[in-house]
Design a protein around this motif. Structure first.
Motif, PDB file in Angstrom:
ATOM      1  N   LEU A   1      77.421  23.038  84.379  1.00  0.00           N
ATOM      2  CA  LEU A   1      78.071  22.037  85.228  1.00  0.00           C
ATOM      3  C   LEU A   1      77.765  20.656  84.646  1.00  0.00           C
ATOM      4  O   LEU A   1      76.640  20.395  84.240  1.00  0.00           O
ATOM      5  CB  LEU A   1      77.507  22.136  86.654  1.00  0.00           C
ATOM      6  CG  LEU A   1      78.164  21.263  87.714  1.00  0.00           C
ATOM      7  CD1 LEU A   1      79.482  21.865  88.157  1.00  0.00           C
ATOM      8  CD2 LEU A   1      77.256  21.095  88.920  1.00  0.00           C
ATOM      9  N   PRO A   2      78.779  19.759  84.579  1.00  0.00           N
ATOM     10  CA  PRO A   2      78.509  18.411  84.058  1.00  0.00           C
ATOM     11  C   PRO A   2      77.419  17.714  84.875  1.00  0.00           C
ATOM     12  O   PRO A   2      77.320  17.930  86.088  1.00  0.00           O
ATOM     13  CB  PRO A   2      79.854  17.695  84.230  1.00  0.00           C
ATOM     14  CG  PRO A   2      80.863  18.774  84.338  1.00  0.00           C
ATOM     15  CD  PRO A   2      80.181  19.959  84.910  1.00  0.00           C
ATOM     16  N   VAL A   3      76.642  16.878  84.209  1.00  0.00           N
ATOM     17  CA  VAL A   3      75.470  16.264  84.841  1.00  0.00           C
ATOM     18  C   VAL A   3      75.826  15.492  86.104  1.00  0.00           C
ATOM     19  O   VAL A   3      75.117  15.557  87.110  1.00  0.00           O
ATOM     20  CB  VAL A   3      74.760  15.327  83.838  1.00  0.00           C
ATOM     21  CG1 VAL A   3      73.564  14.653  84.498  1.00  0.00           C
ATOM     22  CG2 VAL A   3      74.330  16.094  82.610  1.00  0.00           C
ATOM     23  N   GLU A   4      76.985  14.778  86.061  1.00  0.00           N
ATOM     24  CA  GLU A   4      77.323  13.969  87.233  1.00  0.00           C
ATOM     25  C   GLU A   4      77.688  14.834  88.454  1.00  0.00           C
ATOM     26  O   GLU A   4      77.779  14.330  89.565  1.00  0.00           O
ATOM     27  CB  GLU A   4      78.461  12.987  86.908  1.00  0.00           C
ATOM     28  CG  GLU A   4      79.741  13.634  86.414  1.00  0.00           C
ATOM     29  CD  GLU A   4      79.763  13.799  84.893  1.00  0.00           C
ATOM     30  OE1 GLU A   4      78.669  13.921  84.310  1.00  0.00           O
ATOM     31  OE2 GLU A   4      80.852  13.829  84.301  1.00  0.00           O
ATOM     32  N   GLY A   5      77.845  16.150  88.233  1.00  0.00           N
ATOM     33  CA  GLY A   5      78.204  17.022  89.351  1.00  0.00           C
ATOM     34  C   GLY A   5      77.009  17.543  90.131  1.00  0.00           C
ATOM     35  O   GLY A   5      77.173  18.139  91.194  1.00  0.00           O
ATOM     36  N   TYR A   6      75.796  17.335  89.602  1.00  0.00           N
ATOM     37  CA  TYR A   6      74.615  17.926  90.249  1.00  0.00           C
ATOM     38  C   TYR A   6      74.392  17.384  91.647  1.00  0.00           C
ATOM     39  O   TYR A   6      74.197  18.152  92.599  1.00  0.00           O
ATOM     40  CB  TYR A   6      73.358  17.681  89.397  1.00  0.00           C
ATOM     41  CG  TYR A   6      73.210  18.638  88.244  1.00  0.00           C
ATOM     42  CD1 TYR A   6      74.312  18.986  87.475  1.00  0.00           C
ATOM     43  CD2 TYR A   6      71.982  19.209  87.934  1.00  0.00           C
ATOM     44  CE1 TYR A   6      74.200  19.878  86.418  1.00  0.00           C
ATOM     45  CE2 TYR A   6      71.853  20.105  86.883  1.00  0.00           C
ATOM     46  CZ  TYR A   6      72.955  20.425  86.129  1.00  0.00           C
ATOM     47  OH  TYR A   6      72.836  21.297  85.095  1.00  0.00           O
ATOM     48  N   LEU A   7      74.419  16.058  91.773  1.00  0.00           N
ATOM     49  CA  LEU A   7      74.116  15.456  93.071  1.00  0.00           C
ATOM     50  C   LEU A   7      75.151  15.850  94.125  1.00  0.00           C
ATOM     51  O   LEU A   7      74.781  16.311  95.214  1.00  0.00           O
ATOM     52  CB  LEU A   7      73.996  13.935  92.924  1.00  0.00           C
ATOM     53  CG  LEU A   7      73.431  13.231  94.162  1.00  0.00           C
ATOM     54  CD1 LEU A   7      72.012  13.711  94.463  1.00  0.00           C
ATOM     55  CD2 LEU A   7      73.468  11.727  93.983  1.00  0.00           C
ATOM     56  N   PRO A   8      76.470  15.737  93.811  1.00  0.00           N
ATOM     57  CA  PRO A   8      77.458  16.184  94.800  1.00  0.00           C
ATOM     58  C   PRO A   8      77.286  17.662  95.169  1.00  0.00           C
ATOM     59  O   PRO A   8      77.460  18.028  96.336  1.00  0.00           O
ATOM     60  CB  PRO A   8      78.801  15.948  94.109  1.00  0.00           C
ATOM     61  CG  PRO A   8      78.533  14.915  93.099  1.00  0.00           C
ATOM     62  CD  PRO A   8      77.123  15.100  92.650  1.00  0.00           C
ATOM     63  N   LEU A   9      76.926  18.498  94.190  1.00  0.00           N
ATOM     64  CA  LEU A   9      76.738  19.929  94.476  1.00  0.00           C
ATOM     65  C   LEU A   9      75.613  20.120  95.490  1.00  0.00           C
ATOM     66  O   LEU A   9      75.776  20.828  96.497  1.00  0.00           O
ATOM     67  CB  LEU A   9      76.417  20.689  93.185  1.00  0.00           C
ATOM     68  CG  LEU A   9      76.055  22.160  93.402  1.00  0.00           C
ATOM     69  CD1 LEU A   9      77.292  22.970  93.727  1.00  0.00           C
ATOM     70  CD2 LEU A   9      75.339  22.746  92.192  1.00  0.00           C
TER      71      LEU A   9
END
Lengths: 205, 218
Positions: B119-127
């Protein structure tokens, strides 16, 4: 304080099993229900305990006055005897459990996992819960199953102590507990005669 | 009330409580997906939010029938019903205990599992935010399903059939938050919808669960 049951009719699965049951329990009294298997003793006890609504009649006491013990003891096998009792003490908002452990001779087993107990010891733990609830009306369904004679005597002593403290006990049992002061009510004559009325929706609501 | 929560957590963590079950299942799903769809990391990055949400949802489903079934079998449910605890409070606590032992570990483990699906790094927090906000709804809705099927032998299949349609809105908006987050888009709207579903379920469903539980205990 008294438990005044008038004109009680109870149903199981929407079918009336017993009707027109009247009895009164005053503080310090015990009543033993007798009757053949399947006549509806458990259903009466569950109704009195507030687990199901009566078909007709009134139970002149708040649900909060009742402590119920059914066929299953509600013991968590992975918790110790002490943890099991402490849980119920916390739920019912009562304090120490030592008196209950003493009354049913469980002190020596207090730190044993409940799963390792014998059937009779589990039953004693289930009954010790009644002491912990601190409620005035004990509703007991076949409390002496799998108890030996010594444990039955312990149970009778616990009931007597409860009655002496102004409590009441309503129980279904077949064996002689040695509770000579307890009244006996044979429920067989109260068997429901009327055919099941057609209340299909009502049995689901 | 605290006692019930503590007891349920303690039972879940002790032997045979099934604490790690959901987490292990989640891990299996995430590990097997690359074998199924191929090791193309760009493709994986596209489907990662959906797979992670689906995995979390199914792991949650796995432990639902334990919520009431164990207490029903050993008779504690009858005894709890006669305790001074309101039934609505009882079901809410059960849902909360389920979330703490199933949902929270999934939320905490999700960044690690996201790594496995590139998963792209910027997607971690929203996930993580979407799972943290959405998994309580899964537990609350699942508790309702468990209350409906309590007392049925092998009610697990019926429970899944009843609960899965109710899970769909949570899945749609939860996965949407994670997908938009991974693509660097604004996540405000699906996040608000997800929060609405969760808080709505938390506010309303305990009453329904308590009502069906009362009927089932008769």
């Amino acid at each position: 304080m008294e438990l005044n049951v008038t004109g009680l009719s109870v149903a199981r699965g929407g079918i009336p099993v017993l009707e027109g049951l009247d009895f009164t329990l005053r503080a310090g009294e015990a009543l033993i229900l007798r009757g053949p298997n399947g006549v509806g003793k458990t259903t009466v006890l569950r109704t009195v305990a507030g687990l199901q609504p009566p078909l007709a009649g009134t139970i002149g006491q708040e649900r909060d006055a009742m402590a119920y013990a059914g066929h299953a003891d509600g013991i968590k096998t992975t918790l110790t005897v002490r943890e099991n009792l402490e849980f119920w003490a916390a739920i019912f908002g009562t304090g120490g459990i030592d008196a209950a452990l003493d009354a049913f001779d469980l002190t020596g087993l207090a730190d044993r996992a409940a799963g390792g107990l014998s059937a009779g010891q589990k039953r004693r733990l289930g009954l010790a819960r009644m002491v912990v609830t601190g409620r005035p009306v004990w509703v007991l369904d076949e409390p002496t199953v799998s108890l030996d004679t010594g444990a039955v005597a312990l149970f009778a002593a616990a009931v007597r102590a409860h009655l002496a403290g102004g409590g009441m006990a309503l129980m279904a049992t077949h064996i002689d507990l040695g509770l000579t002061e307890a009244r006996v009510l044979d429920v067989a004559p109260f068997r429901a005669k009327a055919p099941a009325h057609d209340d299909f929706d009502g049995s689901f609501l | 009330m605290k006692a019930l929560l503590l007891r349920d957590i303690r039972l879940a963590v002790r032997a045979g409580g099934g604490f790690g079950l959901g987490l292990a299942f989640f891990l299996i799903v995430v590990v097997l997906v690359p074998f199924g769809v191929g090791p193309d990391s760009e493709l994986l990055a596209v489907i990662a939010p959906g797979i992670l949400w689906l995995g979390a949802l199914l792991s949650c489903l796995l432990s639902l029938d334990r919520i009431f079934a164990l207490d029903w079998e050993d008779g504690s449910l009858d005894l709890l019903a006669t305790a001074p605890l309101p039934m609505e409070g009882l079901v809410s606590l059960k849902a909360m205990a389920h979330w703490l032992t199933t949902g929270v570990p999934l939320v905490l483990a999700s960044p690690l599992f996201a790594l496995l699906l590139s998963l792209p790094v910027e997607g971690y927090l929203p996930l993580v935010i979407s799972l943290a906000l959405g998994t309580p709804a899964l537990s609350v809705i699942g508790t309702f399903g468990a209350a409906l099927t309590v007392g049925l032998k092998r009610g697990g299949l019926l429970l899944s059939l009843l609960v899965l349609p109710l899970y769909v809105p949570t899945l749609i908006f939860g996965a949407e938050v994670a997908r938009r987050g991974a693509e660097g888009l604004d996540t405000g709207v699906p996040l608000a919808m997800l929060a609405g579903i969760t808080f709505g379920a938390m506010a309303l469903l305990p009453f329904a669960s308590a009502a069906v539980l009362r009927v089932n205990l008769r």
